[in-house]
Design a protein around this motif. Structure first.
Motif, short mmCIF file in Angstrom:
data_model
loop_
_atom_site.label_atom_id
_atom_site.label_comp_id
_atom_site.label_asym_id
_atom_site.label_seq_id
_atom_site.Cartn_x
_atom_site.Cartn_y
_atom_site.Cartn_z
N ILE A 1 -36.37 20.83 -21.35
CA ILE A 1 -36.59 19.45 -20.92
C ILE A 1 -38.04 19.26 -20.55
CG2 ILE A 1 -36.08 19.82 -18.46
CD1 ILE A 1 -34.50 17.14 -18.55
N SER A 2 -38.56 18.06 -20.80
CA SER A 2 -39.93 17.74 -20.43
C SER A 2 -40.02 16.25 -20.13
CB SER A 2 -40.90 18.13 -21.53
OG SER A 2 -40.63 17.42 -22.71
N SER A 3 -41.07 15.88 -19.41
CA SER A 3 -41.26 14.46 -19.11
C SER A 3 -42.68 14.05 -19.43
CB SER A 3 -40.94 14.17 -17.64
OG SER A 3 -41.90 14.75 -16.79
N ASP A 4 -42.82 12.80 -19.81
CA ASP A 4 -44.12 12.17 -20.02
C ASP A 4 -44.18 11.01 -19.05
OD1 ASP A 4 -46.32 10.68 -20.81
OD2 ASP A 4 -45.99 11.07 -22.94
N ASN A 5 -44.78 11.27 -17.90
CA ASN A 5 -44.76 10.25 -16.85
C ASN A 5 -45.57 9.02 -17.21
OD1 ASN A 5 -43.64 12.61 -15.69
ND2 ASN A 5 -44.13 11.87 -13.65
N ALA A 6 -46.55 9.15 -18.06
CA ALA A 6 -47.34 8.00 -18.48
C ALA A 6 -46.50 7.03 -19.31
CB ALA A 6 -48.55 8.45 -19.28
N LYS A 7 -45.50 7.58 -20.00
CA LYS A 7 -44.64 6.75 -20.85
C LYS A 7 -43.26 6.52 -20.25
CE LYS A 7 -46.85 8.23 -25.16
NZ LYS A 7 -46.64 8.87 -26.49
N ASN A 8 -43.03 7.08 -19.04
CA ASN A 8 -41.70 6.99 -18.42
C ASN A 8 -40.61 7.48 -19.37
OD1 ASN A 8 -43.00 5.92 -16.24
ND2 ASN A 8 -42.14 3.86 -16.42
N MET A 9 -40.85 8.64 -19.93
CA MET A 9 -39.97 9.17 -20.96
C MET A 9 -39.64 10.64 -20.66
SD MET A 9 -40.60 9.18 -25.08
CE MET A 9 -40.54 7.39 -25.13
N VAL A 10 -38.41 11.01 -20.95
CA VAL A 10 -37.97 12.39 -20.82
C VAL A 10 -37.43 12.85 -22.17
CG1 VAL A 10 -36.30 13.94 -19.73
CG2 VAL A 10 -37.50 12.25 -18.36
N MET B 1 -26.72 26.45 -20.71
CA MET B 1 -27.70 25.76 -21.53
C MET B 1 -29.07 26.43 -21.52
SD MET B 1 -25.74 23.33 -22.53
CE MET B 1 -24.26 22.47 -21.98
N LYS B 2 -29.22 27.46 -20.72
CA LYS B 2 -30.52 28.11 -20.62
C LYS B 2 -30.85 28.86 -21.91
CE LYS B 2 -30.31 28.69 -15.61
NZ LYS B 2 -30.20 29.64 -14.48
N ILE C 1 -34.80 16.94 -14.79
CA ILE C 1 -36.17 17.15 -14.33
C ILE C 1 -36.49 16.13 -13.25
CG2 ILE C 1 -37.14 15.70 -16.17
CD1 ILE C 1 -39.55 17.67 -16.20
N SER C 2 -37.11 16.59 -12.20
CA SER C 2 -37.59 15.70 -11.15
C SER C 2 -38.93 15.14 -11.61
CB SER C 2 -37.75 16.46 -9.84
OG SER C 2 -38.31 15.64 -8.84
N ALA C 3 -38.97 13.86 -11.91
CA ALA C 3 -40.15 13.29 -12.54
C ALA C 3 -41.38 13.39 -11.65
CB ALA C 3 -39.88 11.85 -12.92
N GLY C 4 -41.21 13.35 -10.36
CA GLY C 4 -42.35 13.36 -9.47
C GLY C 4 -43.04 14.69 -9.36
N ASP C 5 -42.28 15.80 -9.36
CA ASP C 5 -42.89 17.11 -9.18
C ASP C 5 -42.64 18.08 -10.33
OD1 ASP C 5 -40.43 17.97 -6.62
OD2 ASP C 5 -40.25 17.79 -8.79
N GLY C 6 -41.88 17.64 -11.32
CA GLY C 6 -41.68 18.47 -12.51
C GLY C 6 -40.69 19.60 -12.36
N ILE C 7 -40.02 19.67 -11.25
CA ILE C 7 -39.03 20.74 -11.06
C ILE C 7 -37.86 20.51 -12.01
CG2 ILE C 7 -37.40 21.79 -9.45
CD1 ILE C 7 -39.40 21.22 -7.23
N THR C 8 -37.45 21.57 -12.67
CA THR C 8 -36.38 21.45 -13.65
C THR C 8 -35.14 22.23 -13.23
OG1 THR C 8 -37.24 23.33 -14.91
CG2 THR C 8 -37.98 21.13 -15.56
N LEU D 1 -33.48 19.75 -32.94
CA LEU D 1 -33.63 18.31 -32.74
C LEU D 1 -34.37 18.08 -31.44
CD1 LEU D 1 -30.18 16.65 -33.61
CD2 LEU D 1 -32.32 16.34 -34.85
N ARG D 2 -35.06 16.97 -31.38
CA ARG D 2 -35.74 16.57 -30.14
C ARG D 2 -35.23 15.19 -29.77
NH1 ARG D 2 -40.12 18.38 -27.37
NH2 ARG D 2 -41.27 16.88 -26.07
N LEU D 3 -34.59 15.12 -28.62
CA LEU D 3 -34.10 13.85 -28.11
C LEU D 3 -35.10 13.26 -27.13
CD1 LEU D 3 -30.37 14.79 -27.35
CD2 LEU D 3 -31.38 14.04 -29.51
#
Length: 122
Positions: A70-79, A64-65, A51-58, A18-20
């Motif tokens: 986890i990933s972010s789309d900063n253009a859409k303000n979405m994680v 859970m590893k 995830i740190s949205a500004g620098d991408g550090i996860t 699944l992708r949330l």
């Protein structure tokens, strides 16, 4: 108004994926840590990944590893949270949280979504 809206939950068979997604509004996305947490019936809320949205550090909780990404789309303000090889014990309500401080703790987030149910059937 701050809003975090989770989507993508549902019923999936053991071994499935699944992708949330967490859509956010009302705060400066790039300045926040956004994370995923879950709470199973009768259990405390636990951290999965942030995830740190500004620098991408996860960050990933040790347990859970490997199966969660986890990933972010900063253009859409979405994680998003990609979940693979799901097990019955992954059944829980999954929440998205945001914190201005660099942390990934259930008791340390500033904002929360309402959650989305994930049910893994065997």
């Amino acid at each position: 108004e701050v809003q975090l809206v989770e989507s993508g939950g549902g019923l999936v068979q053991t071994g499935g994926s699944l992708r949330l997604s967490c859509a956010t509004t009302g705060f400066p996305f790039d300045d926040y840590v956004i994370g995923w947490f879950r709470q199973a019936p009768g259990k405390e809320r636990e951290a999965i990944s942030c995830i740190s949205a500004g620098d991408g550090i996860t960050y990933y909780a040790d347990s859970m590893k490997g199966r969660f990404t986890i990933s972010s789309d900063n253009a859409k303000n979405m994680v998003s949270l990609q979940m693979n090889s799901l097990k019955s014990e992954d059944t829980a309500v999954y929440f998205c949280g945001a914190a201005v401080e660099r942390r990934c703790q259930p008791n340390g987030m500033d904002y929360w979504g309402k959650g989305t149910q994930v049910t893994v059937s065997s």
